[in-house]
Design a protein around this motif. Structure first.
Motif, PDB file in Angstrom:
ATOM      1  N   GLU A  40       0.837  -1.199   0.000  1.00 44.53           N
ATOM      2  CA  GLU A  40       0.000   0.000   0.000  1.00 44.53           C
ATOM      3  C   GLU A  40       0.876   1.255   0.000  1.00 44.53           C
ATOM      4  OE1 GLU A  40      -3.073   2.215   3.092  1.00 44.53           O
ATOM      5  OE2 GLU A  40      -2.224   0.269   3.582  1.00 44.53           O
ATOM      6  N   MET A  41       0.510   2.241  -0.816  1.00 46.82           N
ATOM      7  CA  MET A  41       1.226   3.515  -0.834  1.00 46.82           C
ATOM      8  C   MET A  41       0.688   4.402   0.289  1.00 46.82           C
ATOM      9  SD  MET A  41       3.490   3.246  -3.108  1.00 46.82           S
ATOM     10  CE  MET A  41       4.104   4.885  -3.362  1.00 46.82           C
ATOM     11  N   MET A  42       1.628   5.018   1.032  1.00 46.97           N
ATOM     12  CA  MET A  42       1.246   5.869   2.164  1.00 46.97           C
ATOM     13  C   MET A  42       1.988   7.193   2.053  1.00 46.97           C
ATOM     14  SD  MET A  42       1.503   2.825   5.071  1.00 46.97           S
ATOM     15  CE  MET A  42       2.576   3.764   6.028  1.00 46.97           C
ATOM     16  N   LYS A  43       1.426   8.223   2.704  1.00 44.36           N
ATOM     17  CA  LYS A  43       2.086   9.521   2.737  1.00 44.36           C
ATOM     18  C   LYS A  43       2.891   9.636   4.025  1.00 44.36           C
ATOM     19  CE  LYS A  43      -1.374  12.017   0.085  1.00 44.36           C
ATOM     20  NZ  LYS A  43      -2.345  13.116   0.122  1.00 44.36           N
ATOM     21  N   LEU A  44       4.116  10.120   3.907  1.00 43.00           N
ATOM     22  CA  LEU A  44       4.973  10.361   5.059  1.00 43.00           C
ATOM     23  C   LEU A  44       5.130  11.872   5.186  1.00 43.00           C
ATOM     24  CD1 LEU A  44       6.627   8.842   7.195  1.00 43.00           C
ATOM     25  CD2 LEU A  44       8.581   9.022   5.674  1.00 43.00           C
ATOM     26  N   LYS A  45       4.822  12.396   6.372  1.00 40.90           N
ATOM     27  CA  LYS A  45       4.876  13.842   6.593  1.00 40.90           C
ATOM     28  C   LYS A  45       6.309  14.358   6.531  1.00 40.90           C
ATOM     29  CE  LYS A  45       0.940  13.920   9.742  1.00 40.90           C
ATOM     30  NZ  LYS A  45       0.514  14.248  11.115  1.00 40.90           N
ATOM     31  N   ALA A  46       6.434  15.655   6.290  1.00 43.00           N
ATOM     32  CA  ALA A  46       7.746  16.307   6.339  1.00 43.00           C
ATOM     33  C   ALA A  46       8.270  16.210   7.771  1.00 43.00           C
ATOM     34  CB  ALA A  46       7.624  17.761   5.915  1.00 43.00           C
ATOM     35  N   SER A  47       9.583  16.095   7.930  1.00 43.86           N
ATOM     36  CA  SER A  47      10.163  15.962   9.265  1.00 43.86           C
ATOM     37  C   SER A  47      11.536  16.612   9.309  1.00 43.86           C
ATOM     38  CB  SER A  47      10.270  14.493   9.667  1.00 43.86           C
ATOM     39  OG  SER A  47      11.135  13.819   8.786  1.00 43.86           O
ATOM     40  N   LYS A  48      12.048  16.719  10.507  1.00 45.91           N
ATOM     41  CA  LYS A  48      13.396  17.250  10.707  1.00 45.91           C
ATOM     42  C   LYS A  48      14.250  16.163  11.333  1.00 45.91           C
ATOM     43  CE  LYS A  48      12.054  22.031  11.335  1.00 45.91           C
ATOM     44  NZ  LYS A  48      12.069  23.179  12.239  1.00 45.91           N
ATOM     45  N   THR A  49      15.542  16.198  11.018  1.00 42.94           N
ATOM     46  CA  THR A  49      16.490  15.252  11.578  1.00 42.94           C
ATOM     47  C   THR A  49      17.822  15.970  11.796  1.00 42.94           C
ATOM     48  OG1 THR A  49      17.464  13.061  11.300  1.00 42.94           O
ATOM     49  CG2 THR A  49      17.296  14.410   9.331  1.00 42.94           C
ATOM     50  N   ILE A  50      18.728  15.311  12.479  1.00 44.36           N
ATOM     51  CA  ILE A  50      20.046  15.894  12.705  1.00 44.36           C
ATOM     52  C   ILE A  50      21.041  15.199  11.785  1.00 44.36           C
ATOM     53  CG2 ILE A  50      21.931  16.158  14.346  1.00 44.36           C
ATOM     54  CD1 ILE A  50      19.930  16.456  16.532  1.00 44.36           C
ATOM     55  N   GLY A  51      21.857  16.004  11.128  1.00 49.49           N
ATOM     56  CA  GLY A  51      22.887  15.472  10.255  1.00 49.49           C
ATOM     57  C   GLY A  51      24.257  15.855  10.777  1.00 49.49           C
ATOM     58  N   PHE A  52      25.259  15.079  10.410  1.00 45.35           N
ATOM     59  CA  PHE A  52      26.629  15.360  10.818  1.00 45.35           C
ATOM     60  C   PHE A  52      27.499  15.437   9.579  1.00 45.35           C
ATOM     61  CE2 PHE A  52      30.919  13.844  11.865  1.00 45.35           C
ATOM     62  CZ  PHE A  52      31.286  14.815  12.780  1.00 45.35           C
ATOM     63  N   ARG A  53      28.308  16.471   9.508  1.00 40.73           N
ATOM     64  CA  ARG A  53      29.261  16.617   8.413  1.00 40.73           C
ATOM     65  C   ARG A  53      30.654  16.696   9.013  1.00 40.73           C
ATOM     66  NH1 ARG A  53      29.875  21.346   3.932  1.00 40.73           N
ATOM     67  NH2 ARG A  53      31.400  20.210   2.707  1.00 40.73           N
ATOM     68  N   PRO A  54      31.501  15.721   8.723  1.00 41.75           N
ATOM     69  CA  PRO A  54      32.844  15.725   9.311  1.00 41.75           C
ATOM     70  C   PRO A  54      33.700  16.857   8.747  1.00 41.75           C
ATOM     71  CG  PRO A  54      32.621  13.927   7.763  1.00 41.75           C
ATOM     72  CD  PRO A  54      31.272  14.565   7.874  1.00 41.75           C
ATOM     73  N   ALA A  55      34.620  17.338   9.571  1.00 43.91           N
ATOM     74  CA  ALA A  55      35.554  18.373   9.148  1.00 43.91           C
ATOM     75  C   ALA A  55      36.574  17.775   8.185  1.00 43.91           C
ATOM     76  CB  ALA A  55      36.270  18.968  10.356  1.00 43.91           C
ATOM     77  N   LYS A  56      37.191  18.626   7.393  1.00 40.21           N
ATOM     78  CA  LYS A  56      38.172  18.180   6.417  1.00 40.21           C
ATOM     79  C   LYS A  56      39.331  17.436   7.082  1.00 40.21           C
ATOM     80  CE  LYS A  56      38.878  21.000   3.059  1.00 40.21           C
ATOM     81  NZ  LYS A  56      39.336  22.133   2.216  1.00 40.21           N
ATOM     82  N   GLU A  57      39.751  17.922   8.263  1.00 46.08           N
ATOM     83  CA  GLU A  57      40.855  17.271   8.984  1.00 46.08           C
ATOM     84  C   GLU A  57      40.494  15.845   9.376  1.00 46.08           C
ATOM     85  OE1 GLU A  57      39.492  20.176   9.998  1.00 46.08           O
ATOM     86  OE2 GLU A  57      41.028  21.668   9.588  1.00 46.08           O
ATOM     87  N   LEU A  58      39.256  15.647   9.828  1.00 44.72           N
ATOM     88  CA  LEU A  58      38.814  14.314  10.224  1.00 44.72           C
ATOM     89  C   LEU A  58      38.734  13.394   9.009  1.00 44.72           C
ATOM     90  CD1 LEU A  58      37.793  12.430  12.460  1.00 44.72           C
ATOM     91  CD2 LEU A  58      35.494  13.291  12.019  1.00 44.72           C
ATOM     92  N   LYS A  59      38.215  13.901   7.907  1.00 43.53           N
ATOM     93  CA  LYS A  59      38.129  13.100   6.679  1.00 43.53           C
ATOM     94  C   LYS A  59      39.515  12.668   6.211  1.00 43.53           C
ATOM     95  CE  LYS A  59      34.098  14.981   4.318  1.00 43.53           C
ATOM     96  NZ  LYS A  59      33.711  15.660   3.083  1.00 43.53           N
ATOM     97  N   ASN A  60      40.451  13.603   6.245  1.00 35.48           N
ATOM     98  CA  ASN A  60      41.794  13.310   5.749  1.00 35.48           C
ATOM     99  C   ASN A  60      42.538  12.333   6.649  1.00 35.48           C
ATOM    100  OD1 ASN A  60      41.386  14.995   3.574  1.00 35.48           O
ATOM    101  ND2 ASN A  60      42.358  16.746   4.535  1.00 35.48           N
ATOM    102  N   SER A  61      42.157  12.251   7.910  1.00 35.92           N
ATOM    103  CA  SER A  61      42.852  11.358   8.830  1.00 35.92           C
ATOM    104  C   SER A  61      42.405   9.899   8.697  1.00 35.92           C
ATOM    105  CB  SER A  61      42.654  11.821  10.273  1.00 35.92           C
ATOM    106  OG  SER A  61      41.324  11.607  10.683  1.00 35.92           O
ATOM    107  N   LEU A  62      41.333   9.667   7.951  1.00 33.10           N
ATOM    108  CA  LEU A  62      40.827   8.292   7.812  1.00 33.10           C
ATOM    109  C   LEU A  62      41.654   7.492   6.862  1.00 33.10           C
ATOM    110  CD1 LEU A  62      36.996   8.918   7.766  1.00 33.10           C
ATOM    111  CD2 LEU A  62      38.401   8.165   9.650  1.00 33.10           C
TER     112      LEU A  62
END
Length: 89
Positions: A67-89
């Motif tokens: 069955e197709m259903m409607k999902l309401k708009a919502s808010k969530t928390i996102g995380f974006r790593p810093a360039k230094e953290l990305k480069n250290s991986l």
């Protein structure tokens, strides 16, 4: 890494008890959550940025009934790593 493992590492490095380290971590993460809620953003230089992200309303399919259903708009928390953290991986 679990919360218990993080508490253990913080306690060992800071010479705090595990109970004190757990309380400290709870306070830190609680305040990060409050900052994101209040300002819609929290940045920790060299580590990354937490921010509020909006999701649009959309249609989804219930896999059990097809069955197709409607999902309401919502808010969530996102995380974006810093360039230094990305480069250290």
């Amino acid at each position: 890494m679990t919360k218990a493992e993080l508490v253990e590492v913080v306690a060992a490095q800071s010479k705090l008890t595990k109970k004190s380290a757990a309380e400290l971590l709870d306070i830190v993460f609680s305040n990060i959550g409050k900052a994101v809620k209040k300002d819609a953003r929290f940045s920790y230089p060299g580590f990354g940025t937490w921010s509020v992200r909006s999701r649009k309303a959309r249609k989804i399919r219930n896999p059990q009934t097809n069955e197709m259903m409607k999902l309401k708009a919502s808010k969530t928390i996102g995380f974006r790593p810093a360039k230094e953290l990305k480069n250290s991986l």
